[in-house]
Design a protein around this motif. Structure first.
Motif, PDB file in Angstrom:
ATOM      1  N   PRO A   1      -6.921  -3.497  -1.609  1.00 48.05           N
ATOM      2  CA  PRO A   1      -6.131  -2.793  -0.542  1.00 48.05           C
ATOM      3  C   PRO A   1      -6.042  -3.568   0.585  1.00 48.05           C
TER       4      PRO A   1
ATOM      5  N   LYS B   1     -13.635  -3.214  -0.284  1.00 47.52           N
ATOM      6  CA  LYS B   1     -12.871  -1.910  -0.666  1.00 47.52           C
ATOM      7  C   LYS B   1     -12.476  -2.071  -2.018  1.00 47.52           C
TER       8      LYS B   1
ATOM      9  N   MET C   1       0.777  -1.332  -0.038  1.00 51.83           N
ATOM     10  CA  MET C   1       0.016  -0.066   0.022  1.00 51.83           C
ATOM     11  C   MET C   1       0.886   1.221  -0.096  1.00 51.83           C
ATOM     12  N   ASP C   2       1.759   1.510  -1.255  1.00 46.76           N
ATOM     13  CA  ASP C   2       2.496   2.701  -1.170  1.00 46.76           C
ATOM     14  C   ASP C   2       2.571   2.830  -2.620  1.00 46.76           C
TER      15      ASP C   2
ATOM     16  N   PRO D   1      -5.998  -3.517   4.527  1.00 47.55           N
ATOM     17  CA  PRO D   1      -6.839  -2.607   5.612  1.00 47.55           C
ATOM     18  C   PRO D   1      -5.502  -1.581   6.088  1.00 47.55           C
ATOM     19  N   THR D   2      -6.162  -0.538   6.525  1.00 43.55           N
ATOM     20  CA  THR D   2      -5.299   0.674   7.215  1.00 43.55           C
ATOM     21  C   THR D   2      -5.039   0.073   8.444  1.00 43.55           C
ATOM     22  N   PRO D   3      -4.009   0.147   9.277  1.00 39.88           N
ATOM     23  CA  PRO D   3      -2.848   1.274   8.824  1.00 39.88           C
ATOM     24  C   PRO D   3      -1.760   0.623   8.123  1.00 39.88           C
TER      25      PRO D   3
ATOM     26  N   LYS E   1       0.774  -1.744   5.991  1.00 43.53           N
ATOM     27  CA  LYS E   1       1.539  -1.479   4.685  1.00 43.53           C
ATOM     28  C   LYS E   1       1.216  -2.477   3.575  1.00 43.53           C
TER      29      LYS E   1
END
Length: 378
Positions: free
Chosen positions: A44, A73, A20-21, A46-48, A50
């Motif tokens: 994606p 998502k 996720m960058d 899930p946050t948080p 990477k």
């Protein structure tokens, strides 16, 4: 991908899960393009977190629920040129609301004419030389200002000072006194701007840049470009097409209305009202425009009045004097298809067109003071 290419061809959907960058997003898009964007879905993390490994080792159990936390998502790399109905709901409702408002109340200069200027559209004003097309366009935009619109006038023929005199005369309905002119200028301030083209190297790009600035800085909603042949030579058909297409694109992208003035080719039959096929120059000028309006001057009226007076026939004199001074013809209106042909009479003192032979009503001396009902007198 290289080792399992054939095996991957069996799948209708392929889920891609990269870091996720920025680098991970670039990698995901590159993979999708190689495998086929239509069948690839980006998942994606899930946050948080990477990446997937970090999520699996550190996330709470509920955060790892595949359907709600991950698939819900996900997104695809659909081309931006393809859209579905759901994403247009608000825009469609706005169009329907606008259509209903038009049917309930027509804010056009001549309310009896089923026409109006609309944001995101372009109108071509045309007619024979000295036929009233520029005057008609200016009067229409004066009415637009009275309805709360903000106008930018870009004339390559008439200096801003002369245009202000003409507009002030239209507003006052006679040649204004110094006091009335001051009141006019006060009223125009915040509603009207002018584009003063450079004396040399006047380009379309320079005009569009200033139009965009006026839209963003001053909230201009109506633009007038007078005229086409100052931006593209008479025989430069490709250049004329570019001017028309560029102005149309500007109107669509900014949601403003653009009016372009262009000449009609001269005809041996002066009594014929020119239409779409008579616009001088390239036939491509008319293609992108949403609306087309012709202003035609009845140049034979004075001659007919003179002949009637010479004959001494009172009925013939009255009949000739009642002839219209011109015609306004709407020959294209893409939104609703309504076309019209309206007789016009012109008041020289007021520099205004009317839809009746009755004289222009006299106005009280122009002032910005308030009347008893709270409305501006001017």
């Amino acid at each position: 991908i290289e080792n399992d290419w054939e095996a991957l061809q069996r799948f209708e959907k392929i889920y891609i899960l990269t870091d996720m960058d920025e680098a991970g997003e670039r990698a995901s898009l590159a993979i999708a393009k190689r495998l086929g964007q239509a069948r690839c879905i980006r998942i994606p993390v899930p946050t948080p977190f990477k990446d997937a490994n970090e999520a699996l080792t550190n996330a709470e159990p509920e955060a790892l629920e595949w359907a709600s936390a991950w698939l819900a998502k996900s997104y695809s790399y659909d081309p931006k040129t393809l859209v579905g109905p759901a994403g247009m709901k608000d825009a469609v409702k706005a169009l329907l609301k606008r259509d209903r408002a038009e049917q309930e109340h027509n804010t056009f200069l001549f309310p009896s004419v089923p026409f109006r200027l609309r944001g995101g559209e372009m109108t071509l004003f045309t007619g024979y030389p000295h036929g009233g097309k520029s005057t008609g366009a200016y009067q229409i935009h004066l009415s637009e200002m009275e309805n709360g619109e903000r106008v930018l006038l870009a004339s390559y023929e008439i200096p801003p000072e002369k245009m202000l005199v003409e507009l002030a005369t239209m507003k006052a309905r006679h040649a204004p006194t110094d006091e009335e002119l001051d009141a006019c200028l006060d009223w125009f301030t915040g509603k009207l701007w002018f584009y003063r083209p450079p004396q040399e190297n006047a380009t379309l790009d320079a005009l569009l840049s200033d139009m965009r600035y006026a839209t963003e800085r001053f909230g201009v909603t109506r633009h007038v470009v007078d005229s086409l042949h100052f931006l593209a030579a008479k025989e430069d058909y490709e250049g004329q097409d570019k001017v028309s297409a560029s102005l149309y694109k500007f109107a669509v992208n900014t949601g403003t209305h653009v009016a372009l003035v262009a000449h009609s080719a001269k005809s041996k039959d002066a009594d014929r009202v020119p239409g779409m096929g008579d616009v001088e120059g390239s036939g491509g000028v008319c293609k992108p425009v949403d609306n087309g309006i012709t202003f035609w001057r009845n140049s034979n009226k004075d001659e007919k009045i003179e002949k009637a007076r010479e004959s001494g026939d009172a009925d013939a004199i009255k009949k000739a004097e009642q002839l219209p001074d011109g015609i306004m013809q709407v020959w294209k209106q893409r939104t609703n298809g309504k076309l019209s042909r309206t007789k016009l009479w012109f008041c020289t003192e007021a520099k205004r067109f009317r839809t009746t032979p009755e004289p222009e009503p006299k106005m009280e001396p122009a002032t910005t003071e308030k009347a008893e009902d709270g409305k501006e007198l001017f």
